[in-house]
Design a protein around this motif. Sequence first.
Motif, PDB file in Angstrom:
ATOM      1  N   ASP A 180       0.814  -1.220   0.000  1.00 33.38           N
ATOM      2  CA  ASP A 180       0.000   0.000   0.000  1.00 33.38           C
ATOM      3  C   ASP A 180       0.844   1.264   0.000  1.00 33.38           C
ATOM      4  O   ASP A 180       0.513   2.239   0.658  1.00 33.38           O
ATOM      5  N   ARG A 181       1.943   1.209  -0.740  1.00 29.95           N
ATOM      6  CA  ARG A 181       2.783   2.410  -0.791  1.00 29.95           C
ATOM      7  C   ARG A 181       2.199   3.452  -1.744  1.00 29.95           C
ATOM      8  O   ARG A 181       1.690   3.103  -2.814  1.00 29.95           O
ATOM      9  N   VAL A 182       2.295   4.705  -1.355  1.00 29.58           N
ATOM     10  CA  VAL A 182       2.027   5.796  -2.281  1.00 29.58           C
ATOM     11  C   VAL A 182       3.351   6.066  -2.979  1.00 29.58           C
ATOM     12  O   VAL A 182       4.344   6.361  -2.327  1.00 29.58           O
ATOM     13  N   LEU A 183       3.390   5.938  -4.289  1.00 31.96           N
ATOM     14  CA  LEU A 183       4.681   5.980  -4.983  1.00 31.96           C
ATOM     15  C   LEU A 183       5.024   7.344  -5.538  1.00 31.96           C
ATOM     16  O   LEU A 183       6.189   7.696  -5.657  1.00 31.96           O
ATOM     17  N   ALA A 184       4.013   8.107  -5.914  1.00 35.83           N
ATOM     18  CA  ALA A 184       4.290   9.435  -6.467  1.00 35.83           C
ATOM     19  C   ALA A 184       3.058  10.301  -6.319  1.00 35.83           C
ATOM     20  O   ALA A 184       1.931   9.802  -6.340  1.00 35.83           O
ATOM     21  N   PHE A 185       3.275  11.596  -6.154  1.00 34.80           N
ATOM     22  CA  PHE A 185       2.151  12.519  -6.136  1.00 34.80           C
ATOM     23  C   PHE A 185       2.572  13.829  -6.792  1.00 34.80           C
ATOM     24  O   PHE A 185       3.544  14.454  -6.385  1.00 34.80           O
ATOM     25  N   GLU A 226       0.374   1.726  -4.957  1.00 30.63           N
ATOM     26  CA  GLU A 226       0.223   0.288  -5.121  1.00 30.63           C
ATOM     27  C   GLU A 226      -1.240  -0.105  -4.919  1.00 30.63           C
ATOM     28  O   GLU A 226      -2.009   0.591  -4.234  1.00 30.63           O
ATOM     29  N   LEU A 229      -3.403   0.048  -1.508  1.00 31.88           N
ATOM     30  CA  LEU A 229      -3.725   1.260  -0.745  1.00 31.88           C
ATOM     31  C   LEU A 229      -5.238   1.362  -0.589  1.00 31.88           C
ATOM     32  O   LEU A 229      -5.979   1.255  -1.558  1.00 31.88           O
ATOM     33  N   ASP A 272      -7.244   5.319   3.486  1.00 34.45           N
ATOM     34  CA  ASP A 272      -5.922   5.915   3.582  1.00 34.45           C
ATOM     35  C   ASP A 272      -5.765   7.063   2.581  1.00 34.45           C
ATOM     36  O   ASP A 272      -5.217   8.115   2.909  1.00 34.45           O
ATOM     37  N   ARG A 303      -7.696  10.016   3.855  1.00 33.87           N
ATOM     38  CA  ARG A 303      -7.052  10.591   5.033  1.00 33.87           C
ATOM     39  C   ARG A 303      -5.835  11.429   4.625  1.00 33.87           C
ATOM     40  O   ARG A 303      -5.568  12.478   5.198  1.00 33.87           O
ATOM     41  N   LEU A 304      -5.110  10.940   3.611  1.00 39.13           N
ATOM     42  CA  LEU A 304      -3.916  11.655   3.181  1.00 39.13           C
ATOM     43  C   LEU A 304      -4.228  12.877   2.335  1.00 39.13           C
ATOM     44  O   LEU A 304      -3.550  13.893   2.421  1.00 39.13           O
ATOM     45  N   ARG A 306      -5.260  18.030   1.996  1.00 41.12           N
ATOM     46  CA  ARG A 306      -4.454  18.787   1.033  1.00 41.12           C
ATOM     47  C   ARG A 306      -5.286  19.384  -0.093  1.00 41.12           C
ATOM     48  O   ARG A 306      -4.761  19.897  -1.074  1.00 41.12           O
ATOM     49  N   ARG A 321       7.360  -0.575   8.674  1.00 43.49           N
ATOM     50  CA  ARG A 321       6.746   0.357   7.730  1.00 43.49           C
ATOM     51  C   ARG A 321       5.662   1.190   8.408  1.00 43.49           C
ATOM     52  O   ARG A 321       5.600   2.405   8.249  1.00 43.49           O
ATOM     53  N   ARG A 328       5.767   5.252   8.986  1.00 47.50           N
ATOM     54  CA  ARG A 328       4.709   6.130   8.478  1.00 47.50           C
ATOM     55  C   ARG A 328       4.177   7.056   9.559  1.00 47.50           C
ATOM     56  O   ARG A 328       3.943   8.236   9.318  1.00 47.50           O
ATOM     57  N   ALA A 342       9.811   7.314  -1.010  1.00 43.79           N
ATOM     58  CA  ALA A 342       8.806   8.123  -1.713  1.00 43.79           C
ATOM     59  C   ALA A 342       7.490   8.094  -0.938  1.00 43.79           C
ATOM     60  O   ALA A 342       6.844   9.127  -0.727  1.00 43.79           O
ATOM     61  N   ASP A 343       7.099   6.921  -0.495  1.00 45.51           N
ATOM     62  CA  ASP A 343       5.859   6.761   0.273  1.00 45.51           C
ATOM     63  C   ASP A 343       5.892   7.642   1.534  1.00 45.51           C
ATOM     64  O   ASP A 343       4.939   8.366   1.827  1.00 45.51           O
ATOM     65  N   ILE A 361       5.699  11.438   0.742  1.00 48.97           N
ATOM     66  CA  ILE A 361       4.358  11.898   0.386  1.00 48.97           C
ATOM     67  C   ILE A 361       3.452  11.900   1.619  1.00 48.97           C
ATOM     68  O   ILE A 361       2.576  12.740   1.763  1.00 48.97           O
TER      69      ILE A 361
END
Lengths: 441, 245
Positions: free
Chosen positions: A65-70, A80, A83, A87, A90-91, A95, B14, B18, B42-43, B46
Amino acid sequence: MSDVTVAEFSGWGRHPVVTGRRRRAENLARITDGAVLTRGLGRSYGDASLPPPGDHVVAVTTLADRVLAFDSDAGVVRAEAGLSLADLNRLFWPRGWRPPSSPGTQSVTLGGMVAADVHGKSHHSEGCFGEHVRSLRIRVADGRILDVSDDVEPELFRATLGGLGLTGHVLEVELRLRPAASPWIQAESERFGDLDSLIDALQGASAQWPYTVAWADLSSRGKSRGRGILERGRAADPSTAPVSPPVPKRTFSVPLVCPVLSGATVRSLNMVRYWGRSKITRGIVHPESFFYPLDVVGRFNRLYGRRGFTQYQAVLPPRSGRAGCVKVFDILERMRATPLLCVLKDFRAEGKGMISFPMKGLSMAIDLPIRDHTQSVVNALNDFVAGEGGRVYLAKDALTRAEHFRAMEPRLDDWLRVRRTWDPDLALKSALSVRLFGDPA
Amino acid sequence: MKVVFLGATQGMGRALARLMAERGDELFLLGRRLDTLEGQAADLRIRGASTEVGVAVCDLEHPDGFGAALDAATATLGRFDAVVVTAGLFGTQEALEQDADLRHRVLTVDFTNTIEFCEHARVRLLAMGGGVLCVFSSVAGDRARKPVILYGAAKAGLSYYLDGLDVTYRSRGLRTVAVKPGFVRTAMTEGLKEPPFAADPPAAAAATLKAIDGGRPVAYVPSIWRVVMLAVKCLPRWVRRRVDF
């Protein structure tokens, strides 16, 4: 190190239950190797996320569940498949971004939302989730890992949006978010005394409100059957909304299986829901309360008892209209099915997902506890819906028969052809694909 | 807080990284594979880490690299406040009994090399005037139980060492936090039978972060396992010979 766990799989409806083997870890490329299916939080209702009976391996994505780019200018997020929407919200709510489309629960993964090409209260304004997916990284049956989009392998891309995980394992999703003036929701709910005025109001609200849905009470009889409440909303004006971002709500969980939802309790719950507030209510509400009201009760599916439940969700084309809706209610009443929840939503035209569920028309979603005659209820409903040119939502389904689905879905052969192109040996399969597409178990 | 983190790419590590990132801590990640570290960085970035998240390769199976890895962290972070070690190896009792090579690796990584890494960290933290050394041991090290004799033996040794660090160096500013997770649903425990009181990584991570902030020398996560292990420790030998947990 033991890699797989023997596990019982079932969907949100807790029917059916299939035994298989589960593989769950952070590394998606590894766990999907040799798996027949990839599964997220298991929130589809029926057998879409279940392996066929036998000794099959299912990859479970929840640890990946990684956020890889934004890209904070364009609002494009890449993450991934595991996710969760909770989540993501929430993230990104704080924003100033929101997902353009989300289903009625946030306990779903990005991969699951792609596989079901989910829709929600914004369907009339934003279409399905898949409309906002820019690209996917998927592992196809021969093991290759491909990035697909409108420009690269567009046919496979379109077949994978709503493709129930059967065209490839979804590993990563790139999604375009929408800017939101505020995460809080300016909401209105209004009561209507009969089905006609409820549907009128639902369709009438769609021009002004980006989020709409109607709840109909099917446990009252006669003229008031189908009376209900229209919910409509839009992003709150930041000058009146709370400045602080919404804090995730506390939830409580149903601790054990207990069949409290049936005849009498359902009637009283519907009565309370209908009469329990004034004719019209306005206010600024927490986005979770607006979009995911039932998430407050964790595992509420246990309230349907040991045999579980199914949700019958069908869409009827405009020419079938509300007469079709009334006919569906007639069939339920005649067959003495006791629906708890009936949710109505008007859809816009179908999107790019090759066999995605939504199309122009009126959708109804009806929770049915599993009883001895539930299969015949679903058969009767499907007879009618197929005849009207409507179709059912496979992410909710456990009981539709292959011949009914084929009759409803003229696009099926095209999609099956694409599936065969990428997976000639049908290495990817599910309990659903065995039931509906005749895959060998 | 500036944190050097060995093992942030999986499981409880992990989840803990976080939580730290989301509250704005500055992180430097150590781990086996550069590509995995970069994806994790990166995770975390962000999710809110206050600066770029630095990475360097460090493998608990290769103690030769420990010093250089911590030097790389120092070069990026300057002075750091905490070192967290969640990395380790696991094998079921059955697998460890049958596979001599795996047994050697698990015992070496979880005992000898983890302690070796901690020694490098200890020296640096003391030189910087103190800080937190948070290391994941296990409830398996509290009492020998049939399913985790070998893994538990390594963790018992590690717990003993961490206990020693606490009594020796706390007065000099080194706050040792020995974390003892019970059953947490991670890839490591996938395939094992789930006992009561199993938890998910975020809950275990939240409890760990509280222990780090409070400087608690021993943290059971979730905390119910303190009671569970107390009960297990009270069991007479003849009972332990009969039961299978």
